[in-house]
Each structure stands twice: as structure tokens, then as C-alpha cells.
Design a protein around this motif. Structure first.
Motif, PDB file in Angstrom:
ATOM      1  N   SER A   1      48.860  26.671  -2.021  1.00  0.00           N
ATOM      2  CA  SER A   1      48.038  27.178  -0.938  1.00  0.00           C
ATOM      3  C   SER A   1      47.720  26.076   0.085  1.00  0.00           C
ATOM      4  O   SER A   1      47.672  26.322   1.285  1.00  0.00           O
ATOM      5  CB  SER A   1      46.787  27.810  -1.547  1.00  0.00           C
ATOM      6  OG  SER A   1      45.683  27.605  -0.766  1.00  0.00           O
ATOM      7  N   ASP A   2      47.559  24.833  -0.388  1.00  0.00           N
ATOM      8  CA  ASP A   2      47.355  23.710   0.533  1.00  0.00           C
ATOM      9  C   ASP A   2      48.604  23.411   1.342  1.00  0.00           C
ATOM     10  O   ASP A   2      48.533  22.976   2.475  1.00  0.00           O
ATOM     11  CB  ASP A   2      47.044  22.424  -0.260  1.00  0.00           C
ATOM     12  CG  ASP A   2      45.594  22.376  -0.684  1.00  0.00           C
ATOM     13  OD1 ASP A   2      44.825  23.225  -0.195  1.00  0.00           O
ATOM     14  OD2 ASP A   2      45.252  21.500  -1.500  1.00  0.00           O
ATOM     15  N   ARG A   3      49.767  23.600   0.692  1.00  0.00           N
ATOM     16  CA  ARG A   3      51.021  23.145   1.293  1.00  0.00           C
ATOM     17  C   ARG A   3      51.694  24.147   2.212  1.00  0.00           C
ATOM     18  O   ARG A   3      52.469  23.758   3.091  1.00  0.00           O
ATOM     19  CB  ARG A   3      52.023  22.766   0.200  1.00  0.00           C
ATOM     20  CG  ARG A   3      51.598  21.597  -0.629  1.00  0.00           C
ATOM     21  CD  ARG A   3      51.496  20.386   0.266  1.00  0.00           C
ATOM     22  NE  ARG A   3      50.840  19.281  -0.408  1.00  0.00           N
ATOM     23  CZ  ARG A   3      51.474  18.314  -1.025  1.00  0.00           C
ATOM     24  NH1 ARG A   3      52.771  18.317  -1.045  1.00  0.00           N
ATOM     25  NH2 ARG A   3      50.820  17.351  -1.604  1.00  0.00           N
ATOM     26  N   ALA A   4      51.450  25.445   1.964  1.00  0.00           N
ATOM     27  CA  ALA A   4      52.185  26.467   2.722  1.00  0.00           C
ATOM     28  C   ALA A   4      51.932  26.325   4.217  1.00  0.00           C
ATOM     29  O   ALA A   4      50.790  26.169   4.639  1.00  0.00           O
ATOM     30  CB  ALA A   4      51.770  27.844   2.243  1.00  0.00           C
ATOM     31  N   LYS A   5      52.996  26.359   4.987  1.00  0.00           N
ATOM     32  CA  LYS A   5      52.854  26.196   6.432  1.00  0.00           C
ATOM     33  C   LYS A   5      53.256  27.436   7.207  1.00  0.00           C
ATOM     34  O   LYS A   5      52.568  27.858   8.113  1.00  0.00           O
ATOM     35  CB  LYS A   5      53.678  24.999   6.906  1.00  0.00           C
ATOM     36  CG  LYS A   5      53.045  23.708   6.522  1.00  0.00           C
ATOM     37  CD  LYS A   5      53.675  22.526   7.232  1.00  0.00           C
ATOM     38  CE  LYS A   5      53.197  21.237   6.584  1.00  0.00           C
ATOM     39  NZ  LYS A   5      53.647  21.121   5.162  1.00  0.00           N
ATOM     40  N   THR A   6      54.387  28.023   6.843  1.00  0.00           N
ATOM     41  CA  THR A   6      54.840  29.195   7.609  1.00  0.00           C
ATOM     42  C   THR A   6      54.018  30.415   7.209  1.00  0.00           C
ATOM     43  O   THR A   6      53.436  30.468   6.123  1.00  0.00           O
ATOM     44  CB  THR A   6      56.315  29.511   7.307  1.00  0.00           C
ATOM     45  OG1 THR A   6      56.427  29.794   5.901  1.00  0.00           O
ATOM     46  CG2 THR A   6      57.213  28.365   7.658  1.00  0.00           C
ATOM     47  N   ALA A   7      53.994  31.409   8.102  1.00  0.00           N
ATOM     48  CA  ALA A   7      53.248  32.642   7.828  1.00  0.00           C
ATOM     49  C   ALA A   7      53.733  33.254   6.526  1.00  0.00           C
ATOM     50  O   ALA A   7      52.941  33.684   5.692  1.00  0.00           O
ATOM     51  CB  ALA A   7      53.429  33.618   8.978  1.00  0.00           C
ATOM     52  N   GLN A   8      55.057  33.236   6.342  1.00  0.00           N
ATOM     53  CA  GLN A   8      55.635  33.846   5.146  1.00  0.00           C
ATOM     54  C   GLN A   8      55.139  33.166   3.867  1.00  0.00           C
ATOM     55  O   GLN A   8      54.675  33.831   2.944  1.00  0.00           O
ATOM     56  CB  GLN A   8      57.154  33.749   5.230  1.00  0.00           C
ATOM     57  CG  GLN A   8      57.854  34.488   4.127  1.00  0.00           C
ATOM     58  CD  GLN A   8      59.360  34.488   4.316  1.00  0.00           C
ATOM     59  OE1 GLN A   8      59.902  33.604   4.974  1.00  0.00           O
ATOM     60  NE2 GLN A   8      60.028  35.461   3.757  1.00  0.00           N
ATOM     61  N   ALA A   9      55.196  31.843   3.861  1.00  0.00           N
ATOM     62  CA  ALA A   9      54.753  31.115   2.672  1.00  0.00           C
ATOM     63  C   ALA A   9      53.261  31.347   2.420  1.00  0.00           C
ATOM     64  O   ALA A   9      52.827  31.504   1.283  1.00  0.00           O
ATOM     65  CB  ALA A   9      55.040  29.625   2.821  1.00  0.00           C
ATOM     66  N   LYS A  10      52.495  31.376   3.508  1.00  0.00           N
ATOM     67  CA  LYS A  10      51.045  31.574   3.348  1.00  0.00           C
ATOM     68  C   LYS A  10      50.744  32.932   2.718  1.00  0.00           C
ATOM     69  O   LYS A  10      49.925  33.025   1.803  1.00  0.00           O
ATOM     70  CB  LYS A  10      50.346  31.474   4.707  1.00  0.00           C
ATOM     71  CG  LYS A  10      50.149  30.046   5.143  1.00  0.00           C
ATOM     72  CD  LYS A  10      49.349  29.998   6.429  1.00  0.00           C
ATOM     73  CE  LYS A  10      49.174  28.560   6.862  1.00  0.00           C
ATOM     74  NZ  LYS A  10      49.142  28.427   8.303  1.00  0.00           N
ATOM     75  N   VAL A  11      51.407  33.968   3.232  1.00  0.00           N
ATOM     76  CA  VAL A  11      51.175  35.311   2.685  1.00  0.00           C
ATOM     77  C   VAL A  11      51.634  35.366   1.227  1.00  0.00           C
ATOM     78  O   VAL A  11      50.956  35.920   0.370  1.00  0.00           O
ATOM     79  CB  VAL A  11      51.897  36.383   3.537  1.00  0.00           C
ATOM     80  CG1 VAL A  11      51.755  37.756   2.905  1.00  0.00           C
ATOM     81  CG2 VAL A  11      51.337  36.410   4.946  1.00  0.00           C
ATOM     82  N   GLN A  12      52.799  34.760   0.952  1.00  0.00           N
ATOM     83  CA  GLN A  12      53.317  34.751  -0.420  1.00  0.00           C
ATOM     84  C   GLN A  12      52.318  34.111  -1.380  1.00  0.00           C
ATOM     85  O   GLN A  12      52.044  34.639  -2.448  1.00  0.00           O
ATOM     86  CB  GLN A  12      54.625  33.961  -0.478  1.00  0.00           C
ATOM     87  CG  GLN A  12      55.818  34.746   0.017  1.00  0.00           C
ATOM     88  CD  GLN A  12      57.094  33.897   0.059  1.00  0.00           C
ATOM     89  OE1 GLN A  12      57.048  32.671  -0.030  1.00  0.00           O
ATOM     90  NE2 GLN A  12      58.214  34.544   0.217  1.00  0.00           N
ATOM     91  N   VAL A  13      51.771  32.972  -0.966  1.00  0.00           N
ATOM     92  CA  VAL A  13      50.852  32.263  -1.849  1.00  0.00           C
ATOM     93  C   VAL A  13      49.552  33.047  -2.031  1.00  0.00           C
ATOM     94  O   VAL A  13      49.045  33.182  -3.146  1.00  0.00           O
ATOM     95  CB  VAL A  13      50.539  30.850  -1.299  1.00  0.00           C
ATOM     96  CG1 VAL A  13      49.477  30.178  -2.147  1.00  0.00           C
ATOM     97  CG2 VAL A  13      51.789  30.000  -1.270  1.00  0.00           C
TER      98      VAL A  13
END
Ligand SMILES: Nc1nc2c(ncn2[C@@H]2O[C@H](COP(=O)(O)OP(=O)(O)OP(=O)(O)O)[C@@H](O)[C@H]2O)c(=O)[nH]1
Ligand SMILES: [Mg+2]
Length: 428
Positions: A119-131
């Protein structure tokens, strides 16, 4: 000029780690898992103050460890005002409840810790939603005060323990949030699928491997990509794609999230679309940290994970990285052995020489399941040419399968990419 110092940094949180050894997990393995858990805790920003282990037939159903051990840990937690207790295996909802009542501090397990890092590392919208989706799905069945930790980290409610009615309300809110996130993710996935399909049909290679082995460093070395690499676990959560040209053959290269032991498949599945990059790859570049004492177990974990996500049996270049570090360790050990020898205390085992190890690894992996092996240092740029040659060999086979009539001179590139020299280009 002297100014008053103002402390603005948040207090660094303290943690104790807990693991059990069983018939299946010998004490030496437990030590190693704990070292990895310690590394994860550091990455998440906590300091490990103590580690506790216990030999059991299996983890206790109610409290993970037995009552005596529980008291030992509690005494330590109280004496040193510890902020959280982190368990090396996943905890059931009732274990979490019991442990929270007992310790009166934050209770985390390996998966929740990893999710916090993601959750700290996710940068793109996709990664953020996934996390976020993975976090809620993980937490829903375990909904106790644990959820409020997550909220607290996001600047939400504090450590207040919700009552039963509050829990019901929280459950409803979370379920609603999960369905919104799923819809969002569906939409993003559809967009990225379209984007992937619209890319020129090119051979696709994906860098895969255990976390912290040097995938991003290698990506930087050959694609001159400005990707983020550091000595922490899960530096990469989003995937990065580059067009790369070697010897006039163009292909796509993707850097991906690292794998780790004891990561539940359900959690991995939340990164489905990120993993599609691996699933859809024609060639895998499996990077291994040869300087890590458990590198062979890492190879197994990665192999198993690839099978789980349906990406096994692809042409693979097995890259043994950090050979510089391995040689350095060997020299240090040799030095130590000589010192002990002079004192007449030399251990009676011999360390494996680099040459021996390379020969053994080649014998084990080279040619097996279409694998080729190569030994490099990504950061010291050692043997990179041989690495490129091996990758190119695999890429070329696929390339001519896709374009039987390909002539390097006549290749029409979608953009105005220069094929005359090796290089790389950013794509979305
Ligand atoms: N000594 C040495 N260190 C290396 C080498 N390659 C990478 N490293 C270091 O290893 C650490 C991890 O490198 P990354 O490239 O971030 O690893 P990664 O596989 O992308 O890691 P995640 O994204 O966390 O899964 C960094 O500190 C690198 O500088 C190498 O060949 N030798
Ligand atoms: Mg990385």
C-alpha cells in the motif's frame, strides 16, 4: 545560524516477531523465515526488538503459541512498551481477537505486513486499487480492531475497539467498498487489456523472481529505464514496460512485482492484471540472488507461484545475479577459515568454490525445461553481454515464429524507433 531543532518525524514503531517450528518447518528454517519477516518489518518502517520462537506440533488454534510462551511475550511487550506483535503465519479471525485481547497492542501477520508495504509502494491507479481491494478482502473476515489499524495508517479512525454494532456497520461499509473497488478495477483492467492488445505484436519478455533479487536493477542495466530499485523488499509493485532492441531485434521487456514465501494465493490473485504481464509473456527472465543462502528455495517458490498463476513452462533464461556479492562472501569466509585454521579451530567442511557452484547449477538447471542459465552482476555490469545474448537467443526464436518473413532491414516500426543501434524506449 543555529535554530531550534523541531522534531517532526513520527515515532518509529517497535515490533516483536513470533514464529513456531513444526515437523514440517525445522528450527533452522524458522530462523530464516524470521530474518525475512524482520526485513519485511524494516521495510514497513518498524524496528524489531525481539524474536520469539516455539516448537509445537502445529500452531495453537486459539493463540498461535502456547500459554507459557504467550506470557513471556506479554511480559516483554509490557516492559518495553512494544507497539506491535507480528506473527510469521497467517492468523485466523479468532486468533487475532484472542491475541489482541491478550497483548493490547497491534497484532499483524505476514500477509497484513506485506499488504501494508504494497500500500505504501503502489503508484499507479491500478496498483492502488488492487492493493486496497486485497486489504479489504483480507480484513473482512478478520474484522476486529485490526481494521482500525489500517484506517489509522490512512489517517482514519484510531485504535478505538469497535463494539459489535459498530463491527456490523463496518462490515457493511467494507462490503460496499469492495464492490466499488471491483468495478473500478474491472474498468482499469479492460483499459489495460486494450492497451496491451494495441501494442505492436512483439515478443514479450518478463523479468520475474523473488523479491529483492535485482530485477529492477537489471531492467535499468539493459533498458536504461528509470525504474526504482533499492535494498528493501517489494521495491516494485507496479509493472514497467519498455521496448528494447538488441541486435536489431525489438521486444517488450516488463519489470514485475517480486514473489515471496507464505503469500496466500488469494492475495496473489488480487494482482491478477499485473500478473497478466507474466502470463502473457513469451519469454521469462527468472532472476535469482545467488548470494542469498536460500536462493535454491527461492527458485522453487517462484516456480510454484508461476504454476499457480498459470505461467509455467515458458522458455526461460535463469539469471543468477549478484555474483559479485557471492564472491565477496566467499572471500570473507575463506579468510575466516584461514584465520581459524591458524588457531587450529578450522571447521571440517569446505565452502563450495564459485567455479564448483556454477558447474553444479549449470548441471541442475541448464537445458532443464527449456531453461538456459547465465551468471551476472546487474549492478557491477558483469557478464551483461552474455546475458543479452541468451535473452536474444530466446527472443529470436519466438520472434521468427511470429514473423516468419522478418528481415531486419525492412522492419517497419510502429513509431520512429531507431533499430540501427541497441537501445530502449518508454511505452505506456
Ligand atoms: N551486490 C550486488 N547488488 C545488487 C546487484 N543487483 C542488484 N543489487 C542490489 O539489490 C537490491 C535489490 O535490487 P532491485 O533491483 O530493487 O531488486 P528487485 O528484484 O527489483 O526487488 P523488488 O522490486 O523488491 O522485488 C538493491 O539494493 C540493488 O542495488 C548485483 O549484481 N550485485
Ligand atoms: Mg523491483
Amino acid at each position: 545560524m543555529k535554530t531550534e531543532s523541531i522534531t517532526t518525524s513520527a515515532k518509529i514503531e517497535t515490533a516483536v516477531l513470533v514464529a513456531v517450528s513444526t515437523q514440517q518447518q525445522r528450527p533452522e528454517k524458522t530462523e530464516e523465515y524470521l530474518a525475512e519477516l524482520d526485513f519485511l518489518a524494516t521495510t514497513a518502517g518498524a524496528i524489531t526488538k525481539a524474536k520469539f520462537t516455539q516448537n509445537l506440533e502445529h500452531p495453537d488454534n486459539k493463540t498461535y503459541v502456547g500459554s507459557g510462551k504467550l506470557e513471556d511475550i506479554k511480559a516483554y511487550v509490557t516492559a518495553y512498551d512494544i507497539d506491535m506483535v507480528i506473527f510469521d503465519d497467517d492468523l485466523s479471525p479468532s486468533q487475532v481477537r484472542n491475541l489482541e485481547t491478550h497483548f493490547e497492542c497491534k497484532i499483524l501477520d505476514r500477509s497484513l505486513l506485506i499488504l501494508n508495504i504494497f500500500s505504501d509502494r503502489a503508484k499507479t491507479a491500478q496498483a492502488k486499487v488492487q492493493v486496497e481491494l486485497a486489504q479489504y478482502q483480507y480484513v473482512l473476515p478478520r474484522l476486529t480492531r485490526m481494521w482500525t489499524h489500517l484506517q489509522k495508517q490512512k489517517g482514519g479512525v484510531g485504535m478505538r475497539g469497535p463494539g459489535e454494532t459498530e463491527l456490523e456497520t463496518d462490515r457493511r461499509i467494507i462490503k460496499h467498498r469492495i464492490s466499488i473497488l471491483k468495478e473500478k478495477l474491472d474498468k482499469i483492467d479492460r483499459q489495460s487489456n486494450t492497451r496491451r492488445q494495441n501494442r505492436d505484436r512483439m515478443v514479450r519478455a518478463a523479468l520475474v523472481g523473488y523479491t529483492n533479487v535485482g530485477k529492477s536493477t537489471l531492467m535499468k542495466a539493459i533498458a536504461k529505464a528509470d525504474v526504482f530499485a533499492e535494498n528493501k523488499l517489494f521495491a516494485t509493485v507496479d509493472s514497467t514496460v519498455r521496448k528494447v532492441v538488441i541486435d536489431r531485434i525489438p521486444f517488450l521487456l516488463t519489470d514485475t512485482v517480486g514473489f515471496i514465501r507464505k503469500l496466500p494465493t488469494t492475495l496473489i490473485e488480487c494482482f491478477k492484471s499485473t500478473l497478466d504481464e507474466i502470463r502473457e509473456a513469451d519469454v521469462l527472465i527468472h532472476v535469482v540472488d545467488i548470494s542469498h543462502e536460500s536462493f535454491e528455495e527461492h527458485i522453487e517458490v517462484v516456480g510454484k507461484t508461476l504454476t499457480e498463476i498459470g505461467a509455467a513452462n515458458k522458455p526461460t533464461v535463469l539469471v543468477f545475479n549478484k555474483i559479485d556479492l557471492y564472491e565477496k562472501q566467499l572471500r570473507r569466509e575463506e579468510h575466516e577459515r584461514r584465520r581459524l585454521e591458524e588457531l587450529g579451530q578450522a571447521p571440517d567442511y569446505e565452502e563450495e568454490e564459485t567455479e564448483d557452484l556454477i558447474t553444479r547449477l549449470k548441471r541442475t538447471y541448464h537445458g532443464k525445461d527449456e531453461h538456459t542459465t547465465v551468471f551476472i552482476s546487474a549492478s557491477k555490469k558483469k557478464n551483461i553481454d552474455e546475458f543479452k545474448k541468451e535473452v536474444l537467443r530466446k527472443v529470436r526464436e519466438k520472434h521468427f515464429e511470429i514473423f516468419p518473413n522478418y528481415k531486419k532491414e525492412e522492419w517497419e516500426w510502429g513509431g520512429n524507433f531507431d533499430l540501427s543501434t541497441d537501445g530502449s524506449e518508454e511505452i505506456d
